[in-house]
Design a protein around this motif. Structure first.
Motif, short mmCIF file in Angstrom:
data_model
loop_
_atom_site.label_atom_id
_atom_site.label_comp_id
_atom_site.label_asym_id
_atom_site.label_seq_id
_atom_site.Cartn_x
_atom_site.Cartn_y
_atom_site.Cartn_z
N ALA A 22 0.82 -1.21 0.00
CA ALA A 22 0.00 0.00 0.00
C ALA A 22 0.86 1.25 0.00
O ALA A 22 0.61 2.19 -0.77
N ILE A 23 1.87 1.28 0.85
CA ILE A 23 2.72 2.47 0.93
C ILE A 23 3.48 2.68 -0.38
O ILE A 23 3.62 3.81 -0.86
N SER A 24 3.97 1.60 -0.97
CA SER A 24 4.68 1.72 -2.25
C SER A 24 3.75 2.29 -3.32
O SER A 24 4.15 3.14 -4.13
N LYS A 25 2.50 1.83 -3.34
CA LYS A 25 1.53 2.29 -4.33
C LYS A 25 1.16 3.76 -4.08
O LYS A 25 1.06 4.56 -5.02
N ILE A 26 0.95 4.12 -2.83
CA ILE A 26 0.62 5.51 -2.49
C ILE A 26 1.77 6.43 -2.87
O ILE A 26 1.57 7.53 -3.40
N ASN A 27 2.99 5.99 -2.61
CA ASN A 27 4.17 6.81 -2.93
C ASN A 27 4.31 7.03 -4.43
O ASN A 27 4.80 8.08 -4.88
N SER A 28 3.89 6.05 -5.23
CA SER A 28 4.06 6.16 -6.68
C SER A 28 2.87 6.80 -7.38
O SER A 28 3.02 7.57 -8.32
N LYS A 29 1.63 6.51 -6.91
CA LYS A 29 0.44 7.00 -7.59
C LYS A 29 -0.41 7.96 -6.77
O LYS A 29 -1.25 8.67 -7.32
N GLY A 30 -0.23 7.93 -5.47
CA GLY A 30 -1.02 8.81 -4.62
C GLY A 30 -2.31 8.18 -4.15
O GLY A 30 -3.03 8.76 -3.33
N TYR A 31 -2.63 6.99 -4.65
CA TYR A 31 -3.86 6.30 -4.24
C TYR A 31 -3.68 4.81 -4.50
O TYR A 31 -2.74 4.36 -5.14
N ILE A 32 -4.65 4.03 -3.98
CA ILE A 32 -4.67 2.60 -4.23
C ILE A 32 -6.12 2.21 -4.48
O ILE A 32 -7.04 2.88 -3.99
N THR A 33 -6.35 1.16 -5.25
CA THR A 33 -7.72 0.72 -5.53
C THR A 33 -8.10 -0.41 -4.56
O THR A 33 -7.25 -0.93 -3.83
N ASP A 34 -9.36 -0.81 -4.61
CA ASP A 34 -9.83 -1.92 -3.76
C ASP A 34 -9.88 -3.23 -4.52
O ASP A 34 -10.41 -4.23 -4.03
N GLU A 35 -9.31 -3.27 -5.73
CA GLU A 35 -9.40 -4.44 -6.60
C GLU A 35 -8.17 -5.33 -6.48
O GLU A 35 -7.04 -4.85 -6.62
N SER A 36 -8.38 -6.62 -6.26
CA SER A 36 -7.26 -7.55 -6.16
C SER A 36 -6.54 -7.71 -7.49
O SER A 36 -5.34 -7.99 -7.53
N SER A 37 -7.26 -7.54 -8.60
CA SER A 37 -6.65 -7.70 -9.92
C SER A 37 -5.68 -6.56 -10.23
O SER A 37 -4.75 -6.73 -11.01
N LYS A 38 -5.89 -5.39 -9.62
CA LYS A 38 -5.02 -4.24 -9.86
C LYS A 38 -4.03 -4.04 -8.72
O LYS A 38 -2.86 -3.75 -8.94
N ASP A 39 -4.53 -4.15 -7.51
CA ASP A 39 -3.68 -3.91 -6.33
C ASP A 39 -3.82 -5.05 -5.33
O ASP A 39 -3.21 -6.09 -5.50
N GLN A 40 -4.64 -4.86 -4.32
CA GLN A 40 -4.95 -5.92 -3.37
C GLN A 40 -6.38 -5.74 -2.88
O GLN A 40 -6.91 -4.63 -2.86
N ALA A 41 -7.01 -6.83 -2.52
CA ALA A 41 -8.43 -6.80 -2.16
C ALA A 41 -8.67 -6.02 -0.88
O ALA A 41 -7.98 -6.22 0.12
N PHE A 42 -9.67 -5.14 -0.91
CA PHE A 42 -10.14 -4.42 0.27
C PHE A 42 -11.65 -4.53 0.28
O PHE A 42 -12.32 -4.12 -0.67
N ARG A 43 -12.20 -5.12 1.35
CA ARG A 43 -13.65 -5.33 1.43
C ARG A 43 -14.18 -4.84 2.76
O ARG A 43 -13.72 -5.28 3.83
N ALA A 44 -15.14 -3.94 2.72
CA ALA A 44 -15.74 -3.40 3.94
C ALA A 44 -16.45 -4.49 4.72
O ALA A 44 -16.53 -4.43 5.96
N SER A 45 -16.96 -5.50 4.03
CA SER A 45 -17.69 -6.58 4.70
C SER A 45 -16.78 -7.42 5.58
O SER A 45 -17.26 -8.19 6.42
N ARG A 46 -15.45 -7.28 5.42
CA ARG A 46 -14.50 -8.05 6.22
C ARG A 46 -13.98 -7.26 7.42
O ARG A 46 -13.06 -7.71 8.10
#
Length: 249
Positions: A56-80
């Motif tokens: 997450a930190i590497s992605k934030i440092n490079s793009k300024g944001y991260i997605t909630d998709e496992s196919s692009k970044d890593q899975a983030f689910r509010a239900s969990r």
């Protein structure tokens, strides 16, 4: 630390009422770790937490944001965010900790299963990192699911079941790296042990000066302290929590 997360999962958009949120990194991880590794044993979840935090930190440092998709970044689910106590404990246990290689944040890739053998980053993507290597993984008995670079989630689960700590798990999958972060949690005993491990293979140093203990430096100290012919070594008594110095006369 607040991070920006762009949401595409319907459950997340519904939960937050937005397509983009700012969320504390540690709270974000509590939605990632159970999504990625479930409610595995705490040590496996702790290893996953550090991998996810690094990513997450590497992605934030490079793009300024991260997605909630496992196919692009890593899975983030509010239900969990509820119902996975081991995952949350793994996040809390490693709060503030990151994995480093040569004082730089390591690239912590992971996948479901490597099929018993990790794949090097050079072989998979062409980028050569000395800690993302090809090696046999006897704790992954799966058929292989994913890119196989870095940590195997199945292997991490099996290693935790065998009694491995999260640092031991990470040390296998990312050889040569080290965990560093919230030093306030570290005991003086652990600090000294970690410091000693870092000194292995390096030149001897003199006391707390961090200067190499060369012949000329030892001679200068001998002249400074004529009452002693030499100060040979020191050790730390963990029970008494006191340093002792052994002097030769």
């Amino acid at each position: 630390m607040l991070i920006k997360v762009k949401l595409s999962r319907e459950e997340n958009i519904s939960y937050y009422g937005a397509n983009e949120i700012e969320i504390d990194l540690e709270d974000y991880l509590k939605g990632v770790v159970p999504s990625e590794i479930g409610n595995a044993l705490v040590e496996a979840c702790a290893a996953q937490a550090i991998c996810a935090r690094n990513y997450a930190i590497s992605k934030i440092n490079s793009k300024g944001y991260i997605t909630d998709e496992s196919s692009k970044d890593q899975a983030f689910r509010a239900s969990r965010l509820t119902g996975y106590p081991n995952a949350y404990e793994g996040v809390e246990k490693t709060k503030g900790e990151l994995l480093y290689y040569n004082k730089k944040i390591a690239r912590c890739y992971y996948s479901s299963s490597n099929g018993g053998h990790t794949t090097s980053s050079k072989e998979r993507w062409g980028g050569d990192y000395p800690y993302l290597i090809s090696q046999e993984d006897t704790y992954d008995n799966g058929s292989g699911n994913g890119h196989g670079v870095g940590m195997s989630q199945l292997g991490a689960k099996n290693r935790a079941a065998a009694g491995h700590t999260y640092k031991e798990i990470l040390n296998f999958y990312f050889p040569g790296t080290y965990v560093q972060g919230d030093e306030k949690k570290m005991t003086i005993e652990q600090f000294i042990l970690d410091w000693c491990k870092e000194r292995v293979g390096n030149p001897y140093i003199y006391g707390a000066t961090q200067k190499k203990c060369t012949v000329s430096y030892r001679k200068a100290r001998a002249e400074q302290y004529p009452q002693y012919e030499a100060i040979d070594m020191g050790f730390y008594d963990f029970k008494k929590k006191t340093f002792f110095f052994v002097k030769s006369f």
